[in-house]
Design a protein around this motif. Structure first.
Motif, PDB file in Angstrom:
ATOM      1  N   GLY A 173       0.803  -1.121   0.056  1.00 29.61           N
ATOM      2  CA  GLY A 173      -0.107   0.004   0.030  1.00 29.61           C
ATOM      3  C   GLY A 173       0.909   1.204   0.142  1.00 29.61           C
ATOM      4  O   GLY A 173       1.917   1.108   0.330  1.00 29.61           O
ATOM      5  N   ALA A 174       0.231   2.376  -0.316  1.00 27.63           N
ATOM      6  CA  ALA A 174       0.988   3.733  -0.274  1.00 27.63           C
ATOM      7  C   ALA A 174       1.442   4.051   1.264  1.00 27.63           C
ATOM      8  O   ALA A 174       2.491   4.603   1.166  1.00 27.63           O
ATOM      9  N   SER A 175       0.566   3.510   2.070  1.00 23.57           N
ATOM     10  CA  SER A 175       1.180   3.831   3.396  1.00 23.57           C
ATOM     11  C   SER A 175       2.396   3.383   3.700  1.00 23.57           C
ATOM     12  O   SER A 175       3.193   3.988   4.398  1.00 23.57           O
ATOM     13  N   GLN A 202      -4.958  17.181   7.809  1.00 18.96           N
ATOM     14  CA  GLN A 202      -4.074  15.873   7.162  1.00 18.96           C
ATOM     15  C   GLN A 202      -4.814  14.780   7.345  1.00 18.96           C
ATOM     16  O   GLN A 202      -5.503  14.462   8.089  1.00 18.96           O
ATOM     17  N   TYR A 203      -4.182  13.916   6.453  1.00 18.78           N
ATOM     18  CA  TYR A 203      -4.492  12.426   6.690  1.00 18.78           C
ATOM     19  C   TYR A 203      -3.546  11.798   7.811  1.00 18.78           C
ATOM     20  O   TYR A 203      -2.249  12.025   7.488  1.00 18.78           O
ATOM     21  N   PRO A 204      -4.187  11.223   8.936  1.00 20.48           N
ATOM     22  CA  PRO A 204      -3.363  11.117  10.140  1.00 20.48           C
ATOM     23  C   PRO A 204      -2.378  10.106   9.896  1.00 20.48           C
ATOM     24  O   PRO A 204      -1.442   9.830  11.067  1.00 20.48           O
ATOM     25  N   GLY A 257      -7.297  16.179  -2.333  1.00 22.56           N
ATOM     26  CA  GLY A 257      -6.950  15.896  -0.938  1.00 22.56           C
ATOM     27  C   GLY A 257      -7.535  14.990   0.039  1.00 22.56           C
ATOM     28  O   GLY A 257      -8.946  14.943  -0.295  1.00 22.56           O
ATOM     29  N   ASN A 258      -7.208  14.503   1.121  1.00 21.75           N
ATOM     30  CA  ASN A 258      -7.868  13.626   2.006  1.00 21.75           C
ATOM     31  C   ASN A 258      -7.489  14.398   3.415  1.00 21.75           C
ATOM     32  O   ASN A 258      -6.522  14.591   3.598  1.00 21.75           O
ATOM     33  N   PRO A 259      -8.546  15.039   4.148  1.00 18.03           N
ATOM     34  CA  PRO A 259      -9.893  14.621   4.151  1.00 18.03           C
ATOM     35  C   PRO A 259     -10.744  15.806   3.611  1.00 18.03           C
ATOM     36  O   PRO A 259     -12.045  15.820   3.421  1.00 18.03           O
ATOM     37  N   ALA A 285       4.503  13.675  -2.918  1.00 21.00           N
ATOM     38  CA  ALA A 285       3.395  13.971  -3.645  1.00 21.00           C
ATOM     39  C   ALA A 285       2.444  12.645  -3.305  1.00 21.00           C
ATOM     40  O   ALA A 285       2.845  11.702  -4.003  1.00 21.00           O
ATOM     41  N   ASP A 286       1.507  12.679  -2.611  1.00 21.03           N
ATOM     42  CA  ASP A 286       0.491  11.699  -2.298  1.00 21.03           C
ATOM     43  C   ASP A 286      -0.475  11.963  -3.188  1.00 21.03           C
ATOM     44  O   ASP A 286      -1.332  12.692  -3.282  1.00 21.03           O
ATOM     45  N   GLU A 287      -0.282  10.900  -4.223  1.00 20.59           N
ATOM     46  CA  GLU A 287      -1.484  11.338  -5.294  1.00 20.59           C
ATOM     47  C   GLU A 287      -2.479   9.951  -5.392  1.00 20.59           C
ATOM     48  O   GLU A 287      -2.649   9.304  -6.646  1.00 20.59           O
ATOM     49  N   HIS A 324       1.271   6.172  -5.427  1.00 17.78           N
ATOM     50  CA  HIS A 324       0.034   5.694  -5.973  1.00 17.78           C
ATOM     51  C   HIS A 324      -0.353   4.385  -5.246  1.00 17.78           C
ATOM     52  O   HIS A 324       0.396   3.695  -4.733  1.00 17.78           O
ATOM     53  N   SER A 325      -1.762   3.939  -5.419  1.00 15.65           N
ATOM     54  CA  SER A 325      -2.309   2.706  -4.563  1.00 15.65           C
ATOM     55  C   SER A 325      -3.321   2.176  -5.531  1.00 15.65           C
ATOM     56  O   SER A 325      -4.049   2.823  -6.289  1.00 15.65           O
ATOM     57  N   THR A 326      -3.486   0.678  -5.097  1.00 14.96           N
ATOM     58  CA  THR A 326      -4.679   0.312  -5.552  1.00 14.96           C
ATOM     59  C   THR A 326      -5.912   0.476  -4.797  1.00 14.96           C
ATOM     60  O   THR A 326      -7.044  -0.026  -5.097  1.00 14.96           O
ATOM     61  N   SER A 327      -5.726   1.165  -3.629  1.00 22.46           N
ATOM     62  CA  SER A 327      -6.912   1.181  -2.626  1.00 22.46           C
ATOM     63  C   SER A 327      -8.000   2.162  -3.035  1.00 22.46           C
ATOM     64  O   SER A 327      -8.983   2.096  -2.620  1.00 22.46           O
ATOM     65  N   LYS A 328      -7.679   2.982  -3.872  1.00 17.88           N
ATOM     66  CA  LYS A 328      -8.560   4.259  -3.933  1.00 17.88           C
ATOM     67  C   LYS A 328      -8.924   4.162  -5.662  1.00 17.88           C
ATOM     68  O   LYS A 328      -9.116   3.398  -6.112  1.00 17.88           O
ATOM     69  N   CYS A 329      -9.292   5.241  -6.077  1.00 17.61           N
ATOM     70  CA  CYS A 329      -9.723   5.721  -7.459  1.00 17.61           C
ATOM     71  C   CYS A 329     -11.108   4.557  -7.661  1.00 17.61           C
ATOM     72  O   CYS A 329     -12.024   4.810  -7.038  1.00 17.61           O
TER      73      CYS A 329
HETATM   74  C1  PLP Z   1      -4.092  10.594   1.383  1.00 17.81           C
HETATM   75  C2  PLP Z   1      -4.051   8.836   1.374  1.00 17.81           C
HETATM   76  N1  PLP Z   1      -2.517   8.392   1.465  1.00 17.81           N
HETATM   77  C3  PLP Z   1      -2.308   7.074   1.535  1.00 17.81           C
HETATM   78  C4  PLP Z   1      -3.223   6.352   2.096  1.00 17.81           C
HETATM   79  C5  PLP Z   1      -2.949   4.825   2.160  1.00 17.81           C
HETATM   80  O1  PLP Z   1      -3.408   4.121   1.127  1.00 17.81           O
HETATM   81  P1  PLP Z   1      -3.085   2.564   1.246  1.00 17.81           P
HETATM   82  O2  PLP Z   1      -4.129   1.844   1.368  1.00 17.81           O
HETATM   83  O3  PLP Z   1      -2.305   2.341  -0.217  1.00 17.81           O
HETATM   84  O4  PLP Z   1      -1.923   2.251   2.247  1.00 17.81           O
HETATM   85  C6  PLP Z   1      -4.745   6.777   2.185  1.00 17.81           C
HETATM   86  C7  PLP Z   1      -5.712   5.966   2.716  1.00 17.81           C
HETATM   87  O5  PLP Z   1      -6.808   6.306   2.772  1.00 17.81           O
HETATM   88  C8  PLP Z   1      -5.025   8.169   1.724  1.00 17.81           C
HETATM   89  O6  PLP Z   1      -6.152   8.679   1.910  1.00 17.81           O
END
Ligand code: PLP
Length: 510
Positions: A173-175, A202-204, A257-259, A285-287, A324-329
């Motif tokens: 994951g991007a995390s 911010q995203y925590p 942006g998140n949130p 850059a968190d995209e 980038h991540s498979t989790s979103k989009c």
């Molecule tokens: C801005 C942002 N970055 C990273 C992540 C983490 O993504 P991943 O599931 O790929 O770890 C999230 C998850 O909600 C997010 O909102």
């Protein structure tokens, strides 16, 4: 210790109920626990993660109470607290799951129910896996063929700007990628300790990772009155302030942006890059929401593309890591834990260190890597799965766009709630007006006012949101974060319930 001694010792513990105290039995000395709240890593204690905090714990408890038949003013808990697409009912993309199923169980390659393009993708992925199996470790940086496919995807996305597969790292994951990059960046003591600029709200993950690494968090505030835009003068203010007590080294941007759901303009990205270059800051850059753009006139611009279009002065100088991540989009495949990082202008010696660091954990999950490969290498117009793929992707993104509009429209009709347009991503972060009487009662309960509000909303309606304080907000302002992910009909119910609750809350505390 003999077996009988062991047994007697265990019995003594049970009898006395003193697990953890020093005691002597037949000459054996037993010590207190080594790992206690006093001895544990203090940085871990400082970590906070509101998205799965006390509200969610209470929501789980309420679900259990409902199952036990305890009467509530509602019949189900609706979790609008987390960006977990499939958990909220979003359907997976058929082609992705077909390829993954074939990779996991290659006997299915003989099954005529699977389309040929899914079979050829699966076959290609398996050939790149150790022993032709998804169950084998991969190279630590990620499977080379998949990194090559990602590089080609980035080149297509960025209008042909070249991407070197050797600059791509795959992660859990991007995390995992973000935390790894932060690990490389943090050093020094006292005044020389690394400071990292992060947006507020911010995203925590960011504040949590910085706390764990004992880095200095440098907060810059997004401009709520201007649709949560990023103002360079605010970056400058935060940086000047921080230079008095730490060594600022990195600037993190989340776009979309998140949130807060804003999408940055190209101009803003250019300004940020110029700022980073002038101040010698490493850009992160968190995209991860790059396909989640809904508002008219908004467009996703990758930092990499803008950087390279600004000319050699920037493209050869500014250090950038993008994620980038498979989790979103439109994929929403959070559980596969697939993500990647592209690094640009990273010092070659540091790159060796990065490769060493990721190799300690062997490799990211191979099913997640396989999923990433199909995301960046989806069906083509001459392939059998193309039409279905395009329809599923378009429908998913269109439904999210519709829900983004509906959310902001309905919330803005509620007295005491003010909501910016949800231009992108998957959340809204509306401001709530809380009367002084409510703030006082929250203080008496030892809760932040927005936690008090969200807890009350949960208890009275079953809706689970996250208090704004978990993301950071300007002093004296209160917010909540809500995802737009519930299915449309359920989202309507959620919004109607929030409206009713807010009206009742205002009457009660005014
Ligand atoms: C801005 C942002 N970055 C990273 C992540 C983490 O993504 P991943 O599931 O790929 O770890 C999230 C998850 O909600 C997010 O909102």
């Amino acid at each position: 210790m003999t077996k009988s001694n062991q047994k007697r010792f265990t019995q003594a513990i049970i009898r006395k109920g003193i697990y953890g105290d020093t005691m002597t039995e037949n000459g054996c000395q037993y010590r207190e626990r080594v790992l206690t709240m006093d001895t544990m890593n203090p940085n871990v204690k400082r970590v906070e993660y509101a998205v799965r905090g006390p509200i969610v714990q209470r929501a789980v408890q309420i679900e259990r109470e409902l199952k036990m038949g305890i009467k509530k003013p509602f019949t189900e808990v609706i979790k609008a607290n987390i960006g977990d697409c499939h958990a909220m009912g979003q359907k997976p993309i058929t082609f992705f799951r077909q390829v993954l199923a074939l990779c996991a169980y290659p006997d299915l390659l003989e099954d005529s129910k699977f389309p040929e393009d899914a079979k050829s993708r699966a076959h290609r992925i398996l050939q790149a896996c150790g022993g032709g199996s998804l169950g084998a470790y991969s190279t630590s940086q990620g499977i080379e063929m998949i990194r090559q496919d990602i590089a080609r995807y980035i080149e297509r996305r960025d209008g042909g700007i070249t991407c070197d597969p050797d600059n791509i790292y795959l992660f859990t994951g991007a995390s995992d990628a973000i935390v790894t990059m932060l690990k490389l960046l943090v050093s020094g003591e006292g005044m020389s300790r690394t400071g990292v600029m992060i947006s507020i709200p911010q995203y925590p993950l960011y504040s949590a990772a910085l706390a764990e690494l004992a880095a200095v968090q440098i907060s810059y505030y997004l401009d709520e009155d201007n649709c949560w835009s990023l103002d360079i003068s605010e970056l400058r203010r935060a940086l000047q302030e921080a230079k008095k007590h730490c060594s600022p080294r990195a600037l993190c941007i989340i776009n979309p942006g998140n949130p807060t759901g804003q999408v940055q303009s190209r101009q803003c990205i250019e300004d940020v890059i110029r700022f980073a270059a002038a101040e010698k800051l490493f850009l992160m850059a968190d995209e991860v929401y790059q396909d989640n753009i809904y508002a008219d006139g908004c467009k996703f611009h990758s930092f990499k593309k803008v950087l390279f279009e600004m000319g050699l002065e920037y493209s050869e100088k500014v250090e950038l890591a993008s994620f980038h991540s498979t989790s979103k989009c439109y994929m929403g495949e959070c559980g596969f834990r697939g993500g990647y990082m592209e690094v640009v202008n990273l010092d070659p010696e540091v790159k060796v260190q990065l490769t060493k660091l990721v190799s300690v954990r062997l490799c990211p999950p191979v099913p997640g890597q396989a999923l990433l490969d199909v995301v960046v290498n989806p069906p083509q117009p001459d392939e059998p799965s193309y039409d279905t793929f395009i329809k599923e992707r378009t429908d998913t993104l269109a439904a999210l766009g519709e829900k983004a509009n509906m959310t902001q429209e309905i919330l803005n009709q509620v007295p005491g709630i003010k909501c910016n347009p949800v231009q992108g991503a998957m959340y809204t972060f509306p401001r709530i007006h809380l009367p002084p009487k409510a703030i006082l009662e929250a203080k008496e309960k030892g809760q932040t006012p927005d936690m008090f509000y969200c807890m009350k909303l949960l208890e009275e309606t079953g809706i689970c949101l996250v208090p704004g304080s978990g993301f950071g907000q300007r002093d004296g302002t209160y917010h909540f974060r809500m995802t737009i992910l519930p299915p449309k009909e359920k989202l309507k119910i959620v919004l109607a319930k929030i409206k009713e609750f807010q009206q009742h809350f205002m009457e009660q505390y005014s």
